[in-house]
Design a protein around this motif. Sequence first.
Motif, PDB file in Angstrom:
ATOM      1  N   GLY A 109       0.807  -1.205   0.000  1.00 22.96           N
ATOM      2  CA  GLY A 109       0.000   0.000   0.000  1.00 22.96           C
ATOM      3  C   GLY A 109       0.839   1.253   0.000  1.00 22.96           C
ATOM      4  O   GLY A 109       0.506   2.251   0.649  1.00 22.96           O
ATOM      5  N   ALA A 110       1.948   1.222  -0.727  1.00 20.41           N
ATOM      6  CA  ALA A 110       2.935   2.302  -0.671  1.00 20.41           C
ATOM      7  C   ALA A 110       2.497   3.543  -1.439  1.00 20.41           C
ATOM      8  O   ALA A 110       1.724   3.484  -2.404  1.00 20.41           O
ATOM      9  CB  ALA A 110       4.275   1.814  -1.202  1.00 20.41           C
ATOM     10  N   SER A 111       3.003   4.670  -0.989  1.00 19.37           N
ATOM     11  CA  SER A 111       2.845   5.948  -1.688  1.00 19.37           C
ATOM     12  C   SER A 111       4.099   6.768  -1.440  1.00 19.37           C
ATOM     13  O   SER A 111       4.905   6.457  -0.568  1.00 19.37           O
ATOM     14  CB  SER A 111       1.605   6.696  -1.177  1.00 19.37           C
ATOM     15  N   ASN A 112       4.271   7.826  -2.238  1.00 20.14           N
ATOM     16  CA  ASN A 112       5.426   8.727  -2.078  1.00 20.14           C
ATOM     17  C   ASN A 112       6.751   7.973  -2.154  1.00 20.14           C
ATOM     18  O   ASN A 112       7.682   8.252  -1.393  1.00 20.14           O
ATOM     19  CB  ASN A 112       5.341   9.493  -0.755  1.00 20.14           C
ATOM     20  N   GLY A 113       6.859   7.020  -3.079  1.00 23.28           N
ATOM     21  CA  GLY A 113       8.082   6.241  -3.210  1.00 23.28           C
ATOM     22  C   GLY A 113       9.204   7.036  -3.855  1.00 23.28           C
ATOM     23  O   GLY A 113       9.005   7.670  -4.897  1.00 23.28           O
ATOM     24  N   VAL A 114      10.378   7.015  -3.251  1.00 21.89           N
ATOM     25  CA  VAL A 114      11.532   7.712  -3.812  1.00 21.89           C
ATOM     26  C   VAL A 114      12.749   6.795  -3.793  1.00 21.89           C
ATOM     27  O   VAL A 114      12.882   5.934  -2.922  1.00 21.89           O
ATOM     28  CB  VAL A 114      11.865   9.015  -3.040  1.00 21.89           C
ATOM     29  N   ILE A 115      13.612   6.976  -4.792  1.00 18.75           N
ATOM     30  CA  ILE A 115      14.902   6.303  -4.845  1.00 18.75           C
ATOM     31  C   ILE A 115      15.971   7.382  -4.723  1.00 18.75           C
ATOM     32  O   ILE A 115      16.063   8.269  -5.576  1.00 18.75           O
ATOM     33  CB  ILE A 115      15.084   5.523  -6.158  1.00 18.75           C
ATOM     34  N   LEU A 116      16.757   7.334  -3.661  1.00 14.69           N
ATOM     35  CA  LEU A 116      17.794   8.323  -3.426  1.00 14.69           C
ATOM     36  C   LEU A 116      19.114   7.805  -3.985  1.00 14.69           C
ATOM     37  O   LEU A 116      19.567   6.715  -3.616  1.00 14.69           O
ATOM     38  CB  LEU A 116      17.927   8.610  -1.935  1.00 14.69           C
TER      39      LEU A 116
END
Length: 208
Positions: free
Chosen positions: A46-53
Amino acid sequence: MRPTMLRFRPLDSWPRERRSSHDRSPFSATWISTVELLERELTQLGASNGVILVDCSELDIRLDGTYPKADARVGYPGVVVAFDSTHGPLKYVADRFRAWQDNVRAIALGLEALRKVDRYGITSRGEQYTGWAALPAGEGSGPSTFAEAVAFVAEHSGSTEEQVTASPRTAWLVAAKRLHPDQGGDADLFRQLQRARELLNIDQERSA
């Protein structure tokens, strides 16, 4: 590049001790398959606001945030994948392999393995994720609520908050042109603007 729910951001600092050497990749999968795997696992959470740094500058990331530019200069290959989930904010770190793309795949495979734990009844409430809880964002990280995102975009686009609410994508694009480092804007403010875009669900509006 296929549409993705993930966005890239510069990695300000590596969160643990850096490795002095990195292993050769055992993976042969394409980047698209890695993204598909990662997004499948994020959807399950149920993920949201996913970022890869990634260890690069704001200038090295495409304007839409979907991938580093072709000539991007990535330093340390370690990556951080962070997102909000049904278990709260989660953050995963990987730097075992020589290429940052392989470290993203390692995280995706790790998430898949954690989810499979539930198949055998070992956990019942997602306890396997609690050790990966992300710390709250610090000051200066940008808006954290919808209302703050509206106000931020309004301030930097010259729009009213009512105009942003009615047409967030239009106002966001104006702000993006003003703040993007390629146009002489401020990198930190542009990073905060990317956070505002996620809170305003602008990508979902565009694809609707």
